[in-house]
Every structure is written in structure tokens, then in C-alpha cells.
Design an enzyme around this catalytic site. Sequence first.
Site, PDB file in Angstrom:
ATOM      1  N   ARG A   1       0.971  -1.295  -0.264  1.00  0.00           N
ATOM      2  CA  ARG A   1      -0.045   0.244   0.090  1.00  0.00           C
ATOM      3  C   ARG A   1       0.952   1.281  -0.013  1.00  0.00           C
ATOM      4  NH1 ARG A   1      -5.219   0.378   0.544  1.00  0.00           N
ATOM      5  NH2 ARG A   1      -5.465  -2.034   0.769  1.00  0.00           N
TER       6      ARG A   1
ATOM      7  N   THR B   1      -1.211   7.576  -0.735  1.00  0.00           N
ATOM      8  CA  THR B   1      -2.335   7.520  -1.464  1.00  0.00           C
ATOM      9  C   THR B   1      -3.305   6.452  -1.048  1.00  0.00           C
ATOM     10  OG1 THR B   1      -1.519   6.053  -2.986  1.00  0.00           O
ATOM     11  CG2 THR B   1      -1.219   8.240  -3.733  1.00  0.00           C
TER      12      THR B   1
ATOM     13  N   ASP C   1      -1.973  -9.638  12.587  1.00  0.00           N
ATOM     14  CA  ASP C   1      -1.266  -9.773  11.347  1.00  0.00           C
ATOM     15  C   ASP C   1      -0.839 -11.187  11.125  1.00  0.00           C
ATOM     16  OD1 ASP C   1       1.046  -9.639   9.711  1.00  0.00           O
ATOM     17  OD2 ASP C   1       0.731  -7.593   9.738  1.00  0.00           O
TER      18      ASP C   1
ATOM     19  N   ASP D   1       3.187 -11.381  10.620  1.00  0.00           N
ATOM     20  CA  ASP D   1       3.848 -11.345  12.038  1.00  0.00           C
ATOM     21  C   ASP D   1       3.642 -12.486  12.713  1.00  0.00           C
ATOM     22  OD1 ASP D   1       4.623  -8.779  11.106  1.00  0.00           O
ATOM     23  OD2 ASP D   1       3.320  -7.586  12.540  1.00  0.00           O
TER      24      ASP D   1
END
Length: 242
Positions: A136, A140, A234, A237
Site C-alpha cells: 500500500r 495515496t 497480522d 507477523d
Amino acid sequence: NVSVVSPAHCVGPDYRPDAQKPTATVSTEIDVNTVHVLPQTPQLIALLTMIRDRDTERADFIFYSNRIIRLLVEEGLNHLPVVGHTITTPVAKTYAGVKFEGKICGVSIMRAGEAMEQGLRDCCRSVRIGKILIQRDEETSTPRLFYEKLPEDIASRWVLLLDPMFATGGSAVMAVEVLKSKGVPEDRIIFLNVIASPEGISNFAKKLPKVRVVTAFVDQGLDHRNYIVPGLGDFGDRFYTI
Ligand code: URA
């Protein structure tokens, strides 16, 4: 954000009356004909309970995730067409069976999707595996393609796209666009994921109505950081670092 109330069901073997079974949250039902949710069996719910628990340590997280991934891969393979194949058994009898006639490959969305590669290799020996890295853009907030390495003949293969957490669907949509740009038709892509959000599914299915999705569970929704809730945190992770 869409918020869905997940159904509670009695979970346990069929031979037991409901009153003797614990109640557990099972997957939200989704009315999208390209989305297949794994049967909500006692084993699957127990495995998901293990990996959702924040107190589950890394070794157990890996072990139980791998069991779910194996179920996803086996179900994903069921979506590939087969042709009739009759064989002769060692006692000289024929058996009318089937075989898969085609080529497949896995494509993992890095990094978390790489955790699903071994499950695919365990089912399909020497399967070709490609990789796509999408991140990402901080400014933006739109997904950007950073890297791709795909088999050169991918256009003639069925593709099992791998990413355990199907949150907004932004990365998955971009990954499918990359595959389509290499000549893979939408209807030869099967997206395997462990937990999906209703928002991700609806966004994805609107844009890519022919891509099949196989998931173990559709959760309630997304939080303000676009984490799936209740989710498991996550995935990358927990699988690789903690
Ligand atoms: N990716 C994750 O690892 N977890 C989420 O909840 C959403 C995306």
C-alpha cells in the site's frame, strides 16, 4: 464499514444432541456463487480457535495454520475440472475413475501468502510457484505493484492465488489484474484464503465476478485500520516473527 452479526451454531459430532454441544461462532453466510466457504466442522472451528487466540505461540500458530491451509488447498483443487480415467487394479479389475488433466501453478501474494506455499507443495509435488509483491502506498493508500515473478507459461495454467487474509481485497484485485495481463483468464484463477471479510468479498466479486474464492471463514468485518475482526491479527507477523 459493513458490520455483520456472525451466526452461533452448536458444534460437535452429529451423534450428539445439540444440548450436549458447545455453541461457537461459525462463518457468516455469503450469497455470492463464486465464493466457497469450507464446511464449518468441529475440527475446522477448533483449528481456527487456536490460530485466533492471541496467546497461541508461533510454533502452534504455524502448525494449526498449516492444517487449515491444507484443507483450503484440497478444496481448491476440487474446483479444477477432471476427465474420466479408467485403470486396472492389482487384482485385474477395472475401476472407472477420474484424473486432472491440465497444468497448475501457485502464486503467492508476498509475504503472508508465502506461508501457504508448502501446503500446496504437499498436495502437488513439484508445482510451479510464482510470487507477487504488492504494498500500500503510504501517501495515496492505494496498492502498488513492487515485484512479480511468474512462470513464463502461466497463461496456459490454472492459478491458485494464495493470501491468508482477505481484508479489503485491494491486493487480491491487483494480483488478479497482473495475472490477467499475463493472459490468465479470470475463470482459471482460484483465490485461497484463511479468513475473509464481507467487504473484501463484495468488492472483489463486483470487479472480478469469475474468479472463484475458497475461504475457511467469513468474519464480521474490518476495523478502522482495515484489520479483519475478530480476525487473528497480522498473519505474517504471527507466522514469521512473533
Ligand atoms: N492482514 C492481516 O494479516 N490481518 C488482517 O486482519 C488484515 C490483513
